[in-house]
Scaffold this motif. Structure first.
Motif, mmCIF file in Angstrom:
data_model
loop_
_atom_site.group_PDB
_atom_site.id
_atom_site.type_symbol
_atom_site.label_atom_id
_atom_site.label_comp_id
_atom_site.label_asym_id
_atom_site.label_seq_id
_atom_site.Cartn_x
_atom_site.Cartn_y
_atom_site.Cartn_z
ATOM 1 N N GLY A 361 -0.718 -8.009 0.941
ATOM 2 C CA GLY A 361 -1.441 -7.064 1.773
ATOM 3 C C GLY A 361 -1.444 -7.453 3.228
ATOM 4 N N ARG A 378 -8.271 -10.185 -0.648
ATOM 5 C CA ARG A 378 -7.021 -9.442 -0.654
ATOM 6 C C ARG A 378 -5.980 -10.216 -1.439
ATOM 7 N N GLN A 402 -12.039 -2.376 -7.404
ATOM 8 C CA GLN A 402 -10.830 -1.955 -6.710
ATOM 9 C C GLN A 402 -9.765 -3.007 -6.953
ATOM 10 N N SER A 436 -9.701 3.906 -8.127
ATOM 11 C CA SER A 436 -10.771 3.336 -7.333
ATOM 12 C C SER A 436 -11.782 2.617 -8.190
ATOM 13 N N ASP A 446 -6.921 5.257 -3.435
ATOM 14 C CA ASP A 446 -6.799 3.832 -3.169
ATOM 15 C C ASP A 446 -5.381 3.270 -3.219
ATOM 16 N N GLY A 450 -5.519 -3.486 -2.564
ATOM 17 C CA GLY A 450 -5.650 -3.457 -1.126
ATOM 18 C C GLY A 450 -5.392 -2.080 -0.547
ATOM 19 N N GLN A 451 -5.636 -1.956 0.749
ATOM 20 C CA GLN A 451 -5.456 -0.679 1.431
ATOM 21 C C GLN A 451 -3.992 -0.480 1.787
ATOM 22 N N ASP A 453 -0.595 0.356 3.664
ATOM 23 C CA ASP A 453 -0.096 0.275 5.029
ATOM 24 C C ASP A 453 1.001 1.329 5.170
ATOM 25 N N ASN A 477 3.553 -2.507 0.028
ATOM 26 C CA ASN A 477 2.176 -2.430 0.508
ATOM 27 C C ASN A 477 1.870 -1.055 1.078
ATOM 28 N N ASP A 503 0.858 0.477 -2.923
ATOM 29 C CA ASP A 503 -0.521 0.702 -2.490
ATOM 30 C C ASP A 503 -0.744 2.110 -1.959
ATOM 31 N N GLY A 504 0.319 2.871 -1.755
ATOM 32 C CA GLY A 504 0.191 4.230 -1.244
ATOM 33 C C GLY A 504 0.626 5.237 -2.277
#
Length: 649
Positions: A361, A378, A402, A436, A446, A450-451, A453, A477, A503-504
């Motif tokens: 992350g 993270r 999460q 989530s 989510d 991690g969030q 990028d 990521n 992550d996306g």
């Protein structure tokens, strides 16, 4: 133009603006022997016939433009070029052996450009001692063959360079190699050009305790690159085999490299266009900070930490096989700081704790008072809970956290997988790795660990890509896009990693995909214009995995390299709502060495029915769900959380 920071250089970088060509003089190794000055070396003395050079107590000094033919042996001395700013000097080595115990064997102190031509059929040798007698306040020269101006190596002879001090061959401007045979041994770098290194052809055996080939100019977006158009290379490197500051371009030739650090490293971009490469690396095989593009070539990575890594990875062509101890293909945030090459933040943390590695992350976990990362760390940090898994997952609680780690009490086994359900029940009934943490989570929420990028992307548009990884096989990521090509994956056996991790979002609009791996962190595509299917199906190393249409025709197959519990599949022949058969451990006719074919028939094996769809099935196990019959989920099989919206156990 001056640039205040490397970030500004990165913003201005444009591969098309680089000077990747070779001049006519670079390519012309001919010379007129009748008009050349002849330098004869005789152990501890020298003689000169012709103009422009003078014998000295230290060897020979060349002071003007011209061609100089050098032969014989100098046991302790130097060939010094100290000509005018506009002078071009050609040194023809015709059986020359030069050793300098306390300095460079050949030192080009001043000239416009120097050409070192290896005379046809001759063997030449340069060497130095382990310490140099340098002028006050100077660190130059620092290579056995050292030039402060542009340096070109051409001809059709052999040059052996042994560096006991630092580098073997170094130019403070451009280093151009057109041809010849080179045997290089260096205590630091082998071939080094500050502004650039360009190789058109040649045969290279390089053993370097530092980098094999390197360019490091960091204040000009048109410099600091390594470009290889041809040649045969055998590189053994203590650090990176090939390193560029702005670009590593591999357009041709054949390379066998073994590196203790990265096999190929660029602080900005990397471009694979046509080289044949076999690589092993102590760290990453191909690491570019901002962009890595694979347009062609043949790549076989036999061992590495991560295979292809950059903020944005584009696979448009080529034939790639990667065996990785961590991620196979990884998109993670670029680091353009001065210490971008650092692999870890430090060896220890305050109060005696141990840090996590820099996470996928983009950062290491923040230590708590005991030196461990707290809950919610993270990726890269270790959560302080016995139920926590690697990659910084939060400890198990009453509901999924999460990151998708299930509490044991929820019925999921530690590692995120669930017990096998009764027939007809949903295998993934509790929200998944991408959700989530809500019961029956949203596939779009989510995006996993991690969030996300938005700068991070893995895009597969073509080519043939085979990945065998211990960590995540395809790991972004940010987002993943598959538009074409063939992607075959033998993912991890550990439930702490997955064959597919993002992550996306992950979309598919073309290409053939067959992924197998563990179930605990498994993710499917989020959506696409081409249908896909993910299902639970078990197999062992060496067994075939095959997609078959309703007529029994093989749509795609390959051979798994380790045991697995899930399969993610897609084919251009898949139709929305189409029903197909997954065959495990069958006999596939006319398959390639790695088991791939997209035609023919399969006999025997165990069969599982799958249904393809262009959308993830949010109603079956939520974001991580997937039923035993092959309904899709956007995330893991059997992640944590509550029961599926469809009522599965």
């Amino acid at each position: 133009m001056e640039y205040a920071s490397f970030e500004e250089v990165a913003a201005a970088f444009d591969e098309s603006a680089l000077d990747l060509d070779y001049s006519k003089r670079d390519l012309d190794a001919s010379y007129d022997a009748s008009s050349a000055t002849v330098i004869t070396l005789s152990f501890d003395s020298t003689s000169v016939q012709g103009a422009g050079a003078q014998a000295s107590a230290a060897g020979v000094v060349i002071s003007s433009a011209g061609t100089y033919i050098v032969s014989g042996e100098l046991t302790d001395g130097q060939l010094l070029v100290d000509a005018g700013d506009d002078d071009k000097v050609q040194l023809v080595l015709a059986g020359a052996i030069i050793h300098n115990e306390d300095g460079a064997a050949i030192y080009v102190r001043n000239a416009d450009k120097c050409f070192v031509t290896l005379d046809a059929g001759t063997e030449n040798n340069l060497s130095d001692g382990s310490s140099y007698a340098l002028e006050d306040d100077s660190d130059e020269p620092y290579a056995t063959l050292f030039s402060l101006c542009d340096l070109t190596l051409n001809g059709s002879g052999t040059l052996s360079v042994t560096s006991a001090y630092r580098h073997a061959v170094c130019s403070k401007d451009d280093l151009v190699v057109v041809s010849d045979t080179y045997n290089i041994s260096a205590v630091e770098d082998g071939l080094r050009g500050h502004d650039s290194v360009k190789v058109r052809d040649g045969v290279f055996t390089i053993q370097a305790d530092g980098d094999g080939i390197k360019s490091n100019k960091d204040d000009d977006p048109t410099k600091g690159f390594v470009s290889i158009d041809g040649g045969a290379f055998d590189i053994q490197a203590g650090d990176d085999a090939v390193q560029g500051k702005t670009l590593v371009r591999l357009a041709g030739g054949s390379m066998v490299v073994a590196a203790n650090d990265d096999a190929f490293h660029s602080d900005l971009e990397m471009h694979l266009m046509g080289a044949s490469i076999e690589a092993s690396a102590g760290d990453d095989a191909f690491h570019a900070e901002t962009k890595l593009t694979v347009d062609g070539g043949t790549v076989n990575v036999t061992s590495c930490n991560e295979g292809y890594e950059a903020e944005r990875v584009y696979v448009n062509g080529g034939d790639t096989h990667i065996v990785a101890s961590d991620d196979g293909v990884n998109a993670s945030a670029a680091d353009l700081s001065d210490d971008a090459d650092a692999d870890t933040v430090s060896n220890t943390l305050p109060n005696g704790g141990t840090p996590g590695a820099l996470g996928k992350g983009g950062g290491a976990a923040t230590p708590d008072a005991g030196g461990q990362a707290p809950a919610g760390a993270r990726q890269g940090g270790q959560a302080p809970d016995s139920a926590a898994q690697q990659d910084g997952q939060a400890p198990g609680t009453a509901g999924a956290q999460q990151g998708g780690q299930a509490p044991d009490a929820a019925g999921a086994q530690q590692g995120g997988s669930v017990p096998e359900p009764p027939a007809g029940d949903n295998a993934g009934g509790a929200g998944g790795a991408t959700g989530s943490g809500q019961q029956g989570g949203d596939p779009a929420a989510d995006g996993g660990m991690g969030q996300a990028d938005s700068n991070c992307l893995i895009q597969i548009n073509g080519g043939y890509l085979v990945v065998d990884s211990v960590g995540d096989s395809i790991d972004s990521n940010g987002n993943v896009e598959v538009t074409g090509g063939v992607l075959l994956v033998s993912g991890p056996t550990s439930d702490g990693n997955g064959a597919f991790d993002y992550d996306g979002s992950a979309t598919i609009s073309g290409g053939t995909v067959l992924m197998v791996g563990s179930t605990g962190m498994a993710q499917s595509f989020t959506s696409g214009t081409q249908a896909f299917a993910m299902t639970s199906a078990s197999g062992e190393a060496g067994q075939s995995v095959c997609m078959v249409d309703g007529s029994g025709n093989v749509m795609a197959s390959f051979t798994a390299t380790k045991r697995f519990g899930m399969v993610l599949a897609s084919s251009p022949a898949f139709a929305e709502g189409g029903e197909y058969t997954l065959v495990i451990d069958g006999e596939v006719a006319n398959a390639k060495a790695d088991g791939y074919t997209d035609s023919g028939a399969v006999s025997g094996g165990s069969e599982t029915a799958i249904t393809a769809s262009c959308t993830a099935s949010a109603g079956v196990g939520g974001a991580g769900g997937m039923d035993a019959g092959g309904a899709n989920g956007a995330g893991g099989i059997g992640g944590a959380g509550g029961p599926a919206a469809g009522g599965g156990k």
